[in-house]
Design a protein around this motif. Structure first.
Motif, PDB file in Angstrom:
ATOM      1  N   VAL A 252       0.874  -1.320   0.131  1.00 27.36           N
ATOM      2  CA  VAL A 252       0.048   0.148   0.014  1.00 27.36           C
ATOM      3  C   VAL A 252       0.896   1.368  -0.023  1.00 27.36           C
ATOM      4  O   VAL A 252       1.744   1.359   0.830  1.00 27.36           O
ATOM      5  N   ILE A 253       0.706   1.969  -0.889  1.00 27.17           N
ATOM      6  CA  ILE A 253       1.176   3.489  -0.920  1.00 27.17           C
ATOM      7  C   ILE A 253       0.067   4.575  -1.116  1.00 27.17           C
ATOM      8  O   ILE A 253      -0.797   4.315  -1.810  1.00 27.17           O
ATOM      9  N   GLY A 254       0.524   5.550  -0.173  1.00 26.37           N
ATOM     10  CA  GLY A 254      -0.535   6.648  -0.408  1.00 26.37           C
ATOM     11  C   GLY A 254      -0.017   7.848  -1.188  1.00 26.37           C
ATOM     12  O   GLY A 254       0.912   7.748  -2.059  1.00 26.37           O
ATOM     13  N   PHE A 255      -0.730   8.938  -0.806  1.00 26.48           N
ATOM     14  CA  PHE A 255      -0.001  10.283  -1.594  1.00 26.48           C
ATOM     15  C   PHE A 255      -0.495  11.421  -0.691  1.00 26.48           C
ATOM     16  O   PHE A 255      -1.589  11.452  -0.111  1.00 26.48           O
ATOM     17  N   ASP A 256       0.294  12.497  -0.574  1.00 32.12           N
ATOM     18  CA  ASP A 256       0.272  13.874   0.133  1.00 32.12           C
ATOM     19  C   ASP A 256       1.140  13.800   1.399  1.00 32.12           C
ATOM     20  O   ASP A 256       1.777  14.823   1.277  1.00 32.12           O
TER      21      ASP A 256
ATOM     22  N   ALA B   3       3.770   4.018   3.563  1.00 32.24           N
ATOM     23  CA  ALA B   3       4.535   4.601   2.409  1.00 32.24           C
ATOM     24  C   ALA B   3       3.540   5.342   1.942  1.00 32.24           C
ATOM     25  O   ALA B   3       2.319   5.203   1.436  1.00 32.24           O
ATOM     26  N   THR B   4       4.313   6.734   1.370  1.00 29.37           N
ATOM     27  CA  THR B   4       3.511   7.734   0.693  1.00 29.37           C
ATOM     28  C   THR B   4       4.351   8.746   0.079  1.00 29.37           C
ATOM     29  O   THR B   4       5.448   8.706   0.140  1.00 29.37           O
ATOM     30  N   VAL B   5       3.545   9.371  -1.013  1.00 26.17           N
ATOM     31  CA  VAL B   5       4.337  10.311  -1.719  1.00 26.17           C
ATOM     32  C   VAL B   5       4.127  11.695  -0.911  1.00 26.17           C
ATOM     33  O   VAL B   5       2.923  12.005  -0.542  1.00 26.17           O
ATOM     34  N   VAL B   6       5.391  12.271  -0.553  1.00 24.40           N
ATOM     35  CA  VAL B   6       5.056  13.460   0.381  1.00 24.40           C
ATOM     36  C   VAL B   6       5.175  14.825  -0.505  1.00 24.40           C
ATOM     37  O   VAL B   6       6.142  15.203  -1.195  1.00 24.40           O
ATOM     38  N   GLN B   7       3.966  15.367  -0.463  1.00 13.05           N
ATOM     39  CA  GLN B   7       4.048  16.843  -1.199  1.00 13.05           C
ATOM     40  C   GLN B   7       4.833  17.769  -0.504  1.00 13.05           C
ATOM     41  O   GLN B   7       4.664  17.814   0.785  1.00 13.05           O
ATOM     42  N   PRO B   8       5.503  18.765  -1.394  1.00  9.58           N
ATOM     43  CA  PRO B   8       6.270  19.940  -0.526  1.00  9.58           C
ATOM     44  C   PRO B   8       5.049  20.920  -0.218  1.00  9.58           C
ATOM     45  O   PRO B   8       5.056  21.954  -0.943  1.00  9.58           O
ATOM     46  N   LEU B   9       4.339  20.619   0.720  1.00  8.70           N
ATOM     47  CA  LEU B   9       3.184  21.428   1.194  1.00  8.70           C
ATOM     48  C   LEU B   9       3.581  23.117   1.504  1.00  8.70           C
ATOM     49  O   LEU B   9       2.890  23.980   0.826  1.00  8.70           O
TER      50      LEU B   9
ATOM     51  N   ALA C 227       8.071  16.019  -5.551  1.00 13.67           N
ATOM     52  CA  ALA C 227       7.492  15.434  -4.577  1.00 13.67           C
ATOM     53  C   ALA C 227       8.631  14.292  -4.093  1.00 13.67           C
ATOM     54  O   ALA C 227       9.121  13.869  -5.026  1.00 13.67           O
ATOM     55  N   ASP C 228       8.536  13.881  -2.615  1.00 12.84           N
ATOM     56  CA  ASP C 228       9.581  13.058  -2.154  1.00 12.84           C
ATOM     57  C   ASP C 228       8.706  11.567  -1.848  1.00 12.84           C
ATOM     58  O   ASP C 228       7.563  11.806  -1.495  1.00 12.84           O
ATOM     59  N   ILE C 229       9.389  10.559  -2.152  1.00 10.65           N
ATOM     60  CA  ILE C 229       8.611   9.225  -1.754  1.00 10.65           C
ATOM     61  C   ILE C 229       8.998   8.521  -0.336  1.00 10.65           C
ATOM     62  O   ILE C 229      10.313   8.703  -0.212  1.00 10.65           O
ATOM     63  N   LEU C 230       8.285   8.603   0.661  1.00 12.97           N
ATOM     64  CA  LEU C 230       8.551   8.111   1.917  1.00 12.97           C
ATOM     65  C   LEU C 230       8.302   6.490   2.017  1.00 12.97           C
ATOM     66  O   LEU C 230       7.160   6.138   1.684  1.00 12.97           O
ATOM     67  N   MET C 231       9.358   5.798   1.981  1.00 10.49           N
ATOM     68  CA  MET C 231       9.542   4.420   2.135  1.00 10.49           C
ATOM     69  C   MET C 231       8.945   3.866   3.456  1.00 10.49           C
ATOM     70  O   MET C 231       9.810   3.663   4.326  1.00 10.49           O
ATOM     71  N   GLY C 232       7.817   3.483   3.435  1.00  5.48           N
ATOM     72  CA  GLY C 232       7.278   3.016   4.871  1.00  5.48           C
ATOM     73  C   GLY C 232       7.324   1.480   4.889  1.00  5.48           C
ATOM     74  O   GLY C 232       7.785   0.821   4.032  1.00  5.48           O
ATOM     75  N   LYS C 233       6.804   1.028   5.849  1.00  7.32           N
ATOM     76  CA  LYS C 233       6.599  -0.429   6.217  1.00  7.32           C
ATOM     77  C   LYS C 233       5.595  -1.161   5.250  1.00  7.32           C
ATOM     78  O   LYS C 233       5.444  -2.379   5.483  1.00  7.32           O
ATOM     79  N   THR C 234       4.921  -0.392   4.511  1.00  6.82           N
ATOM     80  CA  THR C 234       3.999  -1.202   3.785  1.00  6.82           C
ATOM     81  C   THR C 234       4.233  -1.155   2.251  1.00  6.82           C
ATOM     82  O   THR C 234       3.243  -1.768   1.402  1.00  6.82           O
ATOM     83  N   LEU C 235       5.518  -1.237   2.144  1.00 10.79           N
ATOM     84  CA  LEU C 235       6.057  -1.459   1.023  1.00 10.79           C
ATOM     85  C   LEU C 235       7.246  -2.706   1.183  1.00 10.79           C
ATOM     86  O   LEU C 235       7.558  -2.783   1.884  1.00 10.79           O
ATOM     87  N   ARG C 236       7.010  -3.810  -0.031  1.00 11.55           N
ATOM     88  CA  ARG C 236       8.240  -4.498   0.138  1.00 11.55           C
ATOM     89  C   ARG C 236       9.603  -3.953  -0.203  1.00 11.55           C
ATOM     90  O   ARG C 236       9.477  -3.197  -1.351  1.00 11.55           O
ATOM     91  N   LYS C 237      10.571  -4.353   0.392  1.00 11.75           N
ATOM     92  CA  LYS C 237      12.012  -3.893  -0.176  1.00 11.75           C
ATOM     93  C   LYS C 237      12.613  -4.565  -1.117  1.00 11.75           C
ATOM     94  O   LYS C 237      12.293  -5.906  -1.332  1.00 11.75           O
TER      95      LYS C 237
END
Length: 328
Positions: A264-268, A281-287, A318-328
Motif C-alpha cells: 500500500v502506498i498513499g499520496f500527500d 509509505a506515501t508520496v510527500v508533497q512539499p506543502l 515530491a518525495d517518496i517516503l518508504m514506509g513499512k507498507t512496501l516490500r523492500k
C-alpha cells in the motif's frame, strides 16, 4: 466617553477633515507644521483610525480568501495553515471559505473578489466553476487544479510521482495493482502516470473511483467492497493517504498481511496522517513550498510587483517516503 472621530481631530488641529485624511494616508504635499498639529491632536484625543475605512480609501482590504472544498481532508487543512502563516507574515489576513464541493458556493466566493471585498483568492476547489468563470480582473491563484491558461496553478509533479511509485510496485513483483482515485478524468495526472506504467508492463489498469464529494464512510465502504470482490489485488496506489488508511484498516480486519500479501502506498504525506500512520509509505508533497509559491504569485499580482516567470517553478518535486507498507 465616545470614541473621537475624524472631525474631532480636525477641529482640535484647526484644519479640515480632508487634511487629516491626507495626513493619515500620506497623500499629497503637506507642511511639517500641519502634520505636527494633526499628530498632536491625534495623540491628545487618543484617536484610532478605522482600519476598514482606511483600507476602503486605499481600495485594499488586506484580506485574502482561501477557497477549499473541505477541511476534513488533511491536505487542505495543512495547506491552509501554511498559507495563513505565510500571508500573515506579509501583513495579509485570510478568510477561510469551505465550499464543501458545491459550485454555487464557490461562485459566491468568487463574487466577493469581483466586489473587491477581498484583495485576492487562492483556491483548491475542484468544480468547473474556476475553469468556466469569466476572467476576473483581480488576482486568483489555484493549487493542485486541472491546468488552465487563466491563472497560475501551483502543484507537485503528480504525473512523475505516480509513474515512479507504480513502477516501484511493478518492480517489487506486484501484478494486480489498483489505483484508488477520487475522480476518473483525462486530466488526472496521477491516474495518467499510473495508467501509462501499468500498460507499459503489459498489465490491465484497475481504477476505483470513489467520488470527490462522496461522504467519508461511503468512500470507506466502496474501497472495502472493491477489495472484497478482487482478492487477487496485491498492491494499492491510493491518490491520497486517507484512501490508503482505509485500505490498511480493511487489511487488518480481514487478516491480510501488509506488505507480504498487499502493498500500500498513499499520496500527500501530511503531518496528521504521518503521525497516525507512521509506517505508511506515501508520496510527500512539499506543502509548505506550494503555499509559499502560491502566496508569492498572489501578492506579486496584488502589489503589481514582478515575479520570476519560470513556469517550471510552479511544479514542485515530491518525495517518496518508504514506509513499512512496501516490500523492500
Amino acid at each position: 466617553m465616545a470614541h473621537p472621530k475624524l472631525h474631532d481631530v480636525a477641529a482640535l488641529a484647526g484644519v479640515s477633515v480632508t487634511t487629516v485624511s491626507r495626513v493619515l494616508n500620506n497623500r499629497g504635499y503637506l507642511s511639517e507644521a500641519t502634520k505636527n498639529k494633526v499628530f498632536a491632536a491625534i495623540e491628545e484625543l487618543d484617536y484610532r483610525p478605522n482600519a476598514i475605512a482606511r483600507s476602503l480609501q486605499n481600495q485594499r482590504t488586506n484580506l485574502i480568501a482561501l477557497i477549499f472544498p473541505t477541511m476534513v481532508n488533511p491536505f487542505y487543512g495543512e495547506i491552509a495553515t501554511h498559507l495563513e502563516r505565510t500571508l500573515s507574515a506579509r501583513n495579509y489576513r485570510v478568510v477561510l471559505c469551505n465550499s464543501q464541493g458545491h459550485p454555487a458556493r464557490e461562485e459566491r466566493y468568487l463574487e466577493m473578489l469581483r466586489a473587491r471585498q477581498v484583495d485576492g483568492i487562492i483556491t483548491g476547489a475542484h468544480s468547473e466553476v474556476i475553469a468556466t468563470y469569466p476572467k476576473l480582473d483581480a488576482p486568483l491563484v489555484t493549487i493542485d487544479r486541472e491546468q488552465t491558461d487563466k491563472y497560475p496553478n501551483i502543484r507537485c509533479d503528480n504525473y512523475g510521482a505516480a509513474q515512479q511509485v507504480t513502477k516501484m510496485l511493478i518492480e517489487s513483483g506486484a501484478q494486480s495493482i489498483v489505483h484508488i482515485a477520487s475522480t476518473i478524468s483525462a486530466t488526472n495526472e496521477r491516474q495518467r502516470g499510473y495508467t501509462e506504467q501499468i500498460l507499459a508492463a503489459g498489465y490491465e489498469p484497475q481504477i476505483l473511483e470513489v467520488g470527490f464529494t462522496t461522504e467519508s464512510e461511503r468512500k470507506r465502504h466502496l474501497i472495502e467492497e472493491y477489495l472484497n470482490e478482487h482478492p487477487d489485488v496485491d498492491a494499492v496506489f491510493a491518490s491520497n493517504d486517507v484512501y490508503a488508511a482505509h485500505t490498511l484498516s480493511w487489511a487488518q480486519k480481514n487478516g491480510v498481511k501488509v506488505p507480504e500479501d498487499l502493498q500500500v502506498i498513499g499520496f500527500d504525506g501530511t503531518e496528521a496522517l504521518r503521525t497516525l500512520f507512521p509506517h505508511l509509505a506515501t508520496v510527500v508533497q512539499p506543502l509548505e513550498a506550494i503555499a509559499q509559491r502560491a502566496a508569492d504569485h498572489l501578492i506579486a499580482a496584488i502589489e503589481n510587483q514582478p515575479l520570476d516567470t519560470d513556469a517550471s517553478l510552479d511544479v514542485l518535486k515530491a518525495d517518496i517516503l518508504m514506509g513499512k507498507t512496501l516490500r523492500k
